[in-house]
Structures are given as structure tokens and as C-alpha cells.
Write a protein that holds these residues in place. Structure first.
Motif, mmCIF file in Angstrom:
data_model
loop_
_atom_site.group_PDB
_atom_site.id
_atom_site.type_symbol
_atom_site.label_atom_id
_atom_site.label_comp_id
_atom_site.label_asym_id
_atom_site.label_seq_id
_atom_site.Cartn_x
_atom_site.Cartn_y
_atom_site.Cartn_z
ATOM 1 N N LYS A 276 0.830 -1.213 0.000
ATOM 2 C CA LYS A 276 0.000 0.000 0.000
ATOM 3 C C LYS A 276 0.867 1.268 0.000
ATOM 4 C CE LYS A 276 -4.142 -1.744 -0.031
ATOM 5 N NZ LYS A 276 -5.074 -1.472 -1.093
ATOM 6 N N LYS A 277 1.728 1.354 -0.990
ATOM 7 C CA LYS A 277 2.645 2.482 -1.140
ATOM 8 C C LYS A 277 1.933 3.625 -1.866
ATOM 9 C CE LYS A 277 7.232 3.475 -2.987
ATOM 10 N NZ LYS A 277 8.419 2.937 -3.651
ATOM 11 N N GLU A 278 1.984 4.810 -1.316
ATOM 12 C CA GLU A 278 1.333 5.984 -1.911
ATOM 13 C C GLU A 278 2.010 6.358 -3.240
ATOM 14 O OE1 GLU A 278 -1.346 7.713 -0.991
ATOM 15 O OE2 GLU A 278 -1.680 6.540 0.831
ATOM 16 N N TRP A 279 1.227 6.870 -4.172
ATOM 17 C CA TRP A 279 1.725 7.289 -5.480
ATOM 18 C C TRP A 279 2.859 8.299 -5.344
ATOM 19 C CZ3 TRP A 279 1.581 5.900 -10.435
ATOM 20 C CH2 TRP A 279 1.934 6.825 -11.412
ATOM 21 N N SER A 280 2.700 9.241 -4.432
ATOM 22 C CA SER A 280 3.681 10.328 -4.268
ATOM 23 C C SER A 280 5.046 9.838 -3.802
ATOM 24 C CB SER A 280 3.154 11.377 -3.287
ATOM 25 O OG SER A 280 2.903 10.779 -2.031
ATOM 26 N N THR A 281 5.123 8.620 -3.265
ATOM 27 C CA THR A 281 6.418 8.102 -2.814
ATOM 28 C C THR A 281 7.234 7.474 -3.948
ATOM 29 O OG1 THR A 281 5.475 5.979 -2.158
ATOM 30 C CG2 THR A 281 5.571 7.708 -0.463
ATOM 31 N N TRP A 282 6.607 7.258 -5.092
ATOM 32 C CA TRP A 282 7.338 6.754 -6.255
ATOM 33 C C TRP A 282 8.112 7.912 -6.879
ATOM 34 C CZ3 TRP A 282 7.544 1.669 -6.960
ATOM 35 C CH2 TRP A 282 6.497 0.873 -6.514
ATOM 36 N N SER A 283 9.299 7.637 -7.384
ATOM 37 C CA SER A 283 10.074 8.674 -8.081
ATOM 38 C C SER A 283 9.372 9.013 -9.395
ATOM 39 C CB SER A 283 11.495 8.182 -8.361
ATOM 40 O OG SER A 283 11.478 7.141 -9.321
ATOM 41 N N THR A 284 9.676 10.190 -9.929
ATOM 42 C CA THR A 284 9.066 10.595 -11.202
ATOM 43 C C THR A 284 9.372 9.602 -12.319
ATOM 44 O OG1 THR A 284 9.159 12.899 -10.519
ATOM 45 C CG2 THR A 284 8.865 12.489 -12.872
ATOM 46 N N PRO A 285 10.615 9.127 -12.453
ATOM 47 C CA PRO A 285 10.871 8.121 -13.496
ATOM 48 C C PRO A 285 10.054 6.841 -13.277
ATOM 49 C CG PRO A 285 12.946 9.045 -12.734
ATOM 50 C CD PRO A 285 11.875 9.563 -11.822
ATOM 51 N N ASP A 286 9.884 6.430 -12.017
ATOM 52 C CA ASP A 286 9.086 5.240 -11.733
ATOM 53 C C ASP A 286 7.619 5.481 -12.072
ATOM 54 O OD1 ASP A 286 11.248 3.734 -10.931
ATOM 55 O OD2 ASP A 286 10.906 4.035 -8.783
ATOM 56 N N GLN A 287 7.122 6.662 -11.754
ATOM 57 C CA GLN A 287 5.723 6.983 -12.069
ATOM 58 C C GLN A 287 5.470 6.881 -13.570
ATOM 59 O OE1 GLN A 287 4.878 10.845 -10.387
ATOM 60 N NE2 GLN A 287 4.792 10.049 -8.295
ATOM 61 N N LYS A 288 6.453 7.272 -14.351
ATOM 62 C CA LYS A 288 6.306 7.200 -15.805
ATOM 63 C C LYS A 288 6.293 5.757 -16.306
ATOM 64 C CE LYS A 288 8.222 11.743 -16.705
ATOM 65 N NZ LYS A 288 9.332 12.535 -17.222
ATOM 66 N N LEU A 289 6.842 4.837 -15.525
ATOM 67 C CA LEU A 289 6.873 3.424 -15.907
ATOM 68 C C LEU A 289 5.560 2.704 -15.607
ATOM 69 C CD1 LEU A 289 10.425 2.378 -14.638
ATOM 70 C CD2 LEU A 289 9.696 2.696 -17.006
ATOM 71 N N PHE A 290 4.722 3.299 -14.783
ATOM 72 C CA PHE A 290 3.468 2.651 -14.402
ATOM 73 C C PHE A 290 2.573 2.508 -15.631
ATOM 74 C CE2 PHE A 290 -0.965 2.774 -12.963
ATOM 75 C CZ PHE A 290 -0.973 1.694 -12.097
ATOM 76 N N SER A 291 2.145 1.276 -15.905
ATOM 77 C CA SER A 291 1.304 0.991 -17.060
ATOM 78 C C SER A 291 -0.008 0.360 -16.596
ATOM 79 C CB SER A 291 2.020 0.041 -18.014
ATOM 80 O OG SER A 291 1.117 -0.439 -18.981
ATOM 81 N N PRO A 292 -1.130 1.106 -16.671
ATOM 82 C CA PRO A 292 -2.411 0.536 -16.261
ATOM 83 C C PRO A 292 -2.750 -0.774 -16.983
ATOM 84 C CG PRO A 292 -2.630 2.892 -16.514
ATOM 85 C CD PRO A 292 -1.261 2.519 -17.029
ATOM 86 N N PHE A 293 -2.438 -0.868 -18.256
ATOM 87 C CA PHE A 293 -2.739 -2.081 -19.015
ATOM 88 C C PHE A 293 -2.041 -3.298 -18.412
ATOM 89 C CE2 PHE A 293 -1.423 -5.135 -22.251
ATOM 90 C CZ PHE A 293 -2.658 -5.559 -22.696
ATOM 91 N N ILE A 294 -0.745 -3.165 -18.154
ATOM 92 C CA ILE A 294 0.032 -4.289 -17.616
ATOM 93 C C ILE A 294 -0.417 -4.621 -16.196
ATOM 94 C CG2 ILE A 294 2.350 -5.086 -16.989
ATOM 95 C CD1 ILE A 294 1.861 -4.951 -19.999
ATOM 96 N N VAL A 295 -0.684 -3.598 -15.387
ATOM 97 C CA VAL A 295 -1.155 -3.838 -14.022
ATOM 98 C C VAL A 295 -2.506 -4.555 -14.059
ATOM 99 C CG1 VAL A 295 -1.917 -2.725 -11.893
ATOM 100 C CG2 VAL A 295 0.197 -1.992 -12.995
ATOM 101 N N ASN A 296 -3.410 -4.103 -14.932
ATOM 102 C CA ASN A 296 -4.697 -4.790 -15.084
ATOM 103 C C ASN A 296 -4.488 -6.255 -15.442
ATOM 104 O OD1 ASN A 296 -6.187 -2.497 -14.583
ATOM 105 N ND2 ASN A 296 -6.671 -2.096 -16.713
ATOM 106 N N ARG A 297 -3.604 -6.483 -16.361
ATOM 107 C CA ARG A 297 -3.349 -7.846 -16.830
ATOM 108 C C ARG A 297 -2.887 -8.743 -15.685
ATOM 109 N NH1 ARG A 297 -0.064 -9.431 -22.275
ATOM 110 N NH2 ARG A 297 -0.420 -11.649 -22.108
ATOM 111 N N TRP A 298 -1.945 -8.231 -14.888
ATOM 112 C CA TRP A 298 -1.414 -9.038 -13.787
ATOM 113 C C TRP A 298 -2.432 -9.200 -12.666
ATOM 114 C CZ3 TRP A 298 2.626 -12.208 -13.192
ATOM 115 C CH2 TRP A 298 3.581 -12.218 -14.208
ATOM 116 N N LEU A 299 -3.123 -8.133 -12.323
ATOM 117 C CA LEU A 299 -4.113 -8.234 -11.247
ATOM 118 C C LEU A 299 -5.255 -9.176 -11.620
ATOM 119 C CD1 LEU A 299 -4.363 -4.536 -10.001
ATOM 120 C CD2 LEU A 299 -3.382 -6.478 -8.752
ATOM 121 N N SER A 300 -5.628 -9.182 -12.887
ATOM 122 C CA SER A 300 -6.741 -10.034 -13.320
ATOM 123 C C SER A 300 -6.404 -11.514 -13.263
ATOM 124 C CB SER A 300 -7.197 -9.648 -14.727
ATOM 125 O OG SER A 300 -6.216 -9.995 -15.670
#
Length: 148
Positions: A20-44
């Protein structure tokens, strides 16, 4: 000084579920790596989340920004650590490669189109084409396995 490694899909999954890590604690480069499509795929792939992720997908892909998607999952998903086995499609050839190549050559089409042709052709139609090219009965029997 060691350089910090970039976040991976597994870091993001843990960030919205077990840690449960807050979005703001991710570095800017890490935030840019976040992919909703891939996260959806893995969570599903977690059977307990499949239906929920499928429902949310209409919002998380396109409508919401990545930050909003992350926050939605962070706030909405239960805090839990679980293993999700990656479900990978099996690559199986539907028909003999030799048959597909011969149909493609006969009709002057791509191999992909030839597979579509074989889908709608019956055994007799395929046999008559193969006979034109001099295949033996034994070769044809092998090539025609799985065709009705």
C-alpha cells in the motif's frame, strides 16, 4: 554510490496490494513506468480479483490517468499478499506447417490466410489440392490430421 533500480510491474502490484505504497512516494521516473494495461493484466490473474479488474478496466484504460488508476487500486483493493500465476497462451499450430505452406502456395496467399482457408475447407478439398502436387497417401494422412 549505487544507483536505484527502476520499479518493476511487481513493485507496482505490491504497491497497490500488500505494501500500500502511496503514489507520491514513487520517483518521477518510476511513475512514468506505471502501465495501467500491464497492471490490469497481472491483477486479473488473481482469481479473486478477475471480475473486479475486468469491470474497472473500462475506466482505467483511457479514461483515468495512470496516477488516478494507481490511486483507485491502492484505495480500493484489499491489503493482501498473494501469488498470481501468469496465464500464458499456448502457441500450438492448428494444422501441419507443410499443409499450410502448400495451401498458401496454391492460392498465392499468406500463411495466415492459408490457415483461414483450411479452417473452412474439408478433408476432401485439401486432399484434392495436395494430390495436384504429388503427395503420397501417407504424406497426406500426416498433413491432414485434425481436419474434418
Amino acid at each position: 554510490m549505487t544507483e536505484k533500480k527502476a520499479a518493476t510491474i511487481f513493485d507496482f502490484i505490491d504497491g497497490v496490494t500488500s505494501k500500500k505504497k502511496e503514489w507520491s512516494t514513487w520517483s518521477t521516473p518510476d511513475q512514468k513506468l506505471f502501465s495501467p494495461f500491464i497492471v490490469n493484466r497481472w491483477l486479473s490473474m488473481r482469481s479473486d480479483l478477475t471480475v473486479l479488474i475486468n469491470e474497472l478496466q473500462t475506466y482505467t484504460i483511457g479514461l483515468l490517468r495512470p496516477q488516478e488508476t494507481y490511486r483507485l487500486y491502492h484505495d480500493f483493493l484489499p491489503k493482501s499478499k498473494s501469488f498470481a500465476k501468469y496465464v500464458k497462451g499456448k502457441k500450438e499450430d492448428k494444422y501441419s506447417a507443410k499443409l499450410v505452406e502448400q495451401i498458401a502456395e496454391h492460392f498465392l496467399i499468406s500463411k495466415s490466410e492459408a490457415e483461414d482457408y483450411v479452417d473452412i475447407m474439408n478433408n476432401e478439398q485439401c486432399t484434392s489440392i495436395l494430390k495436384l502436387y504429388g503427395y503420397t497417401d501417407a504424406e497426406m494422412k500426416t498433413m491432414l490430421k485434425g481436419i474434418k
